[in-house]
Write an enzyme that holds these catalytic residues in place. Structure first.
Site, PDB file in Angstrom:
ATOM      1  N   ARG A 110      25.430 -47.979 -83.037  1.00  0.00           N
ATOM      2  CA  ARG A 110      25.686 -46.597 -83.477  1.00  0.00           C
ATOM      3  C   ARG A 110      27.146 -46.295 -83.185  1.00  0.00           C
ATOM      4  O   ARG A 110      27.582 -46.341 -82.029  1.00  0.00           O
ATOM      5  CB  ARG A 110      24.777 -45.612 -82.733  1.00  0.00           C
ATOM      6  CG  ARG A 110      25.183 -44.166 -82.933  1.00  0.00           C
ATOM      7  CD  ARG A 110      24.168 -43.181 -82.421  1.00  0.00           C
ATOM      8  NE  ARG A 110      23.019 -43.126 -83.307  1.00  0.00           N
ATOM      9  CZ  ARG A 110      22.086 -42.171 -83.272  1.00  0.00           C
ATOM     10  NH1 ARG A 110      22.161 -41.186 -82.386  1.00  0.00           N
ATOM     11  NH2 ARG A 110      21.069 -42.191 -84.101  1.00  0.00           N
ATOM     12  N   CYS A 273      15.340 -35.468 -89.628  1.00  0.00           N
ATOM     13  CA  CYS A 273      15.497 -36.660 -88.774  1.00  0.00           C
ATOM     14  C   CYS A 273      15.481 -36.318 -87.294  1.00  0.00           C
ATOM     15  O   CYS A 273      15.227 -37.191 -86.474  1.00  0.00           O
ATOM     16  CB  CYS A 273      16.774 -37.409 -89.143  1.00  0.00           C
ATOM     17  SG  CYS A 273      18.301 -36.537 -88.755  1.00  0.00           S
TER      18      CYS A 273
HETATM   19  N1  NVA Z   1      23.851 -35.991 -89.077  1.00  0.00           N
HETATM   20  C1  NVA Z   1      23.429 -36.126 -87.696  1.00  0.00           C
HETATM   21  C2  NVA Z   1      22.261 -37.034 -87.593  1.00  0.00           C
HETATM   22  C3  NVA Z   1      21.693 -37.163 -86.198  1.00  0.00           C
HETATM   23  C4  NVA Z   1      20.557 -38.125 -86.101  1.00  0.00           C
HETATM   24  C5  NVA Z   1      24.589 -36.630 -86.861  1.00  0.00           C
HETATM   25  O1  NVA Z   1      25.300 -37.528 -87.306  1.00  0.00           O
HETATM   26  O2  NVA Z   1      24.782 -36.104 -85.763  1.00  0.00           O
HETATM   27  N1   CP Z   2      17.257 -39.110 -85.704  1.00  0.00           N
HETATM   28  C1   CP Z   2      17.961 -39.778 -84.777  1.00  0.00           C
HETATM   29  O1   CP Z   2      18.701 -40.737 -85.078  1.00  0.00           O
HETATM   30  O2   CP Z   2      17.815 -39.312 -83.529  1.00  0.00           O
HETATM   31  P1   CP Z   2      18.670 -39.732 -82.258  1.00  0.00           P
HETATM   32  O3   CP Z   2      20.083 -39.244 -82.513  1.00  0.00           O
HETATM   33  O4   CP Z   2      18.019 -39.039 -81.099  1.00  0.00           O
HETATM   34  O5   CP Z   2      18.659 -41.218 -82.127  1.00  0.00           O
END
Ligand code: NVA
Ligand code: CP
Length: 337
Positions: A110, A273
């Site tokens: 990530r 999500c």
């Molecule tokens: N668009 C959000 C999704 C979190 C799972 C973000 O990037 O923070």
């Molecule tokens: N939806 C999702 O990716 O959640 P987290 O940021 O908690 O991993």
């Protein structure tokens, strides 16, 4: 590594062809029903045991679902939290990839820039999985599609409306993964916060293959009318916290509330999500109401990602998942380090 087997990565939704996406989702359905039936990381499957799961941004679901999923499949998740590794400040992505691929079976990351994931994959002979970046969240979409499949049956031909920040990672992934599944995807957000032309073009090209379609609009009602699936996401993604006040005003006409849901099909399901901000992108009575399937969606991160990891290992010739059939060239080739 055999010259005839290419390492498969999952950096964005369209990295899986329509047939491959369907294969991963079918495997996820089977693995949800039989959680320990596929064991690519167990010693006798030929795969290495450890999966590196690296976070440059915080996480609850992604972290827990990958760690749980790897354990379910006989492996060990090495979770590296923000700031714990040298990557990006003391050591290049390229050098990091060259070290990790000597030890682990898969790299889950990530991060911010998608270019970092591309560089990681270019230097890794083990699969690299995008666990969210600024531009895409493709693992989330596998979970979302699995959830829709469970509640609606066939994905092809369904209409999915996404409202809100339509320039963010979730909007891009809804568009690309949705049309890959043959869905009619409608994206609604304010001018200046719509998907880039490049993403829309990629989605249109994929839709032409699958019979899906793309609609990008500033009119929430146009997106919502008769939709089978209604989705939204936070208006303030990670890294945008300084813009919070402005964003709360910008997107307020795109809230998924009771009035919005009246425009969708009466049996529409609602996705988010998570984390969710009740009263902003989604009303409490919608996310906590009968049309919401967000808890199934969260659980399905586990099942979809297990299937994805097993599929990538198998298709890369790094472990054998018998139900997936043969891969060109010899497998497995990359035993425990
Ligand atoms: N668009 C959000 C999704 C979190 C799972 C973000 O990037 O923070
Ligand atoms: N939806 C999702 O990716 O959640 P987290 O940021 O908690 O991993």
């Amino acid at each position: 590594m055999s010259a005839s087997v290419t390492t498969r990565h999952f950096l964005k939704d369209t990295d899986l062809s329509p047939a491959e996406q369907a294969e991963v989702l079918d495997l996820a359905v089977r693995m949800k029903a039989a959680p320990y039936s596929v064991q690519p990381f167990a010693a006798d499957a030929g795969g290495r045991k450890t999966v590196a799961v690296i976070f440059d941004k915080t996480s609850t679901r992604t972290r827990v679902s990958f760690a749980t999923g790897v354990a379910d499949m006989g492996g060990n998740a090495l979770v590296i939290n923000p700031g714990e590794a040298q990557i990006g400040h003391k050591e290049s992505v390229e050098d990091t990839a060259k070290v990790l691929e000597r030890m682990v079976s898969t790299i889950v990351w990530r991060t911010g820039a998608h270019a970092g994931l591309v560089a990681m994959a270019a230097n890794s002979r083990v699969p690299v999985i995008n666990a969210l970046c600024d531009d895409y969240h493709p693992c989330q979409l596998l979970a979302d599609l699995l959830t829709i499949k469970e509640h609606k049956g066939e994905l092809k031909g369904l209409t999915m409306a996404y409202l809100g920040d339509s320039a963010n990672n979730m909007a891009n992934s809804y568009l690309l993964a949705g049309v890959t599944a043959g869905m009619n995807v409608r994206i609604a957000g304010p001018e200046g916060y719509l998907p880039d032309a490049e993403i829309v073009a990629a989605a249109e090209a994929r839709a032409a293959e699958t019979g899906g379609s793309v609609l990008v609009t500033t009119a929430a009602a146009e997106a919502l009318r008769g939709a089978d699936v209604v989705a939204t996401d936070t208006w303030v993604s990670m890294g945008q916290e300084a813009e919070k006040e402005a964003r709360m005003k910008l997107f307020r006409d795109y809230s998924v509330d009771a009035a919005a849901m009246k425009l969708a099909a009466t049996d529409a399901v609602v996705l988010h999500c998570l984390p969710a901000y009740r009263g902003y992108e989604i009303a409490a009575d919608v996310i906590d109401g009968p049309q919401s399937v967000v808890w199934d969606e969260a659980e399905n991160r586990l099942h979809a990602q297990k299937a994805l990891m097993a599929w990538l290992m198998h298709r890369s010739g790094l472990a054998v998942v018998e139900s997936l059939g043969p891969v060109d060239g010899p497998a497995p080739v990359n035993g425990p380090a």
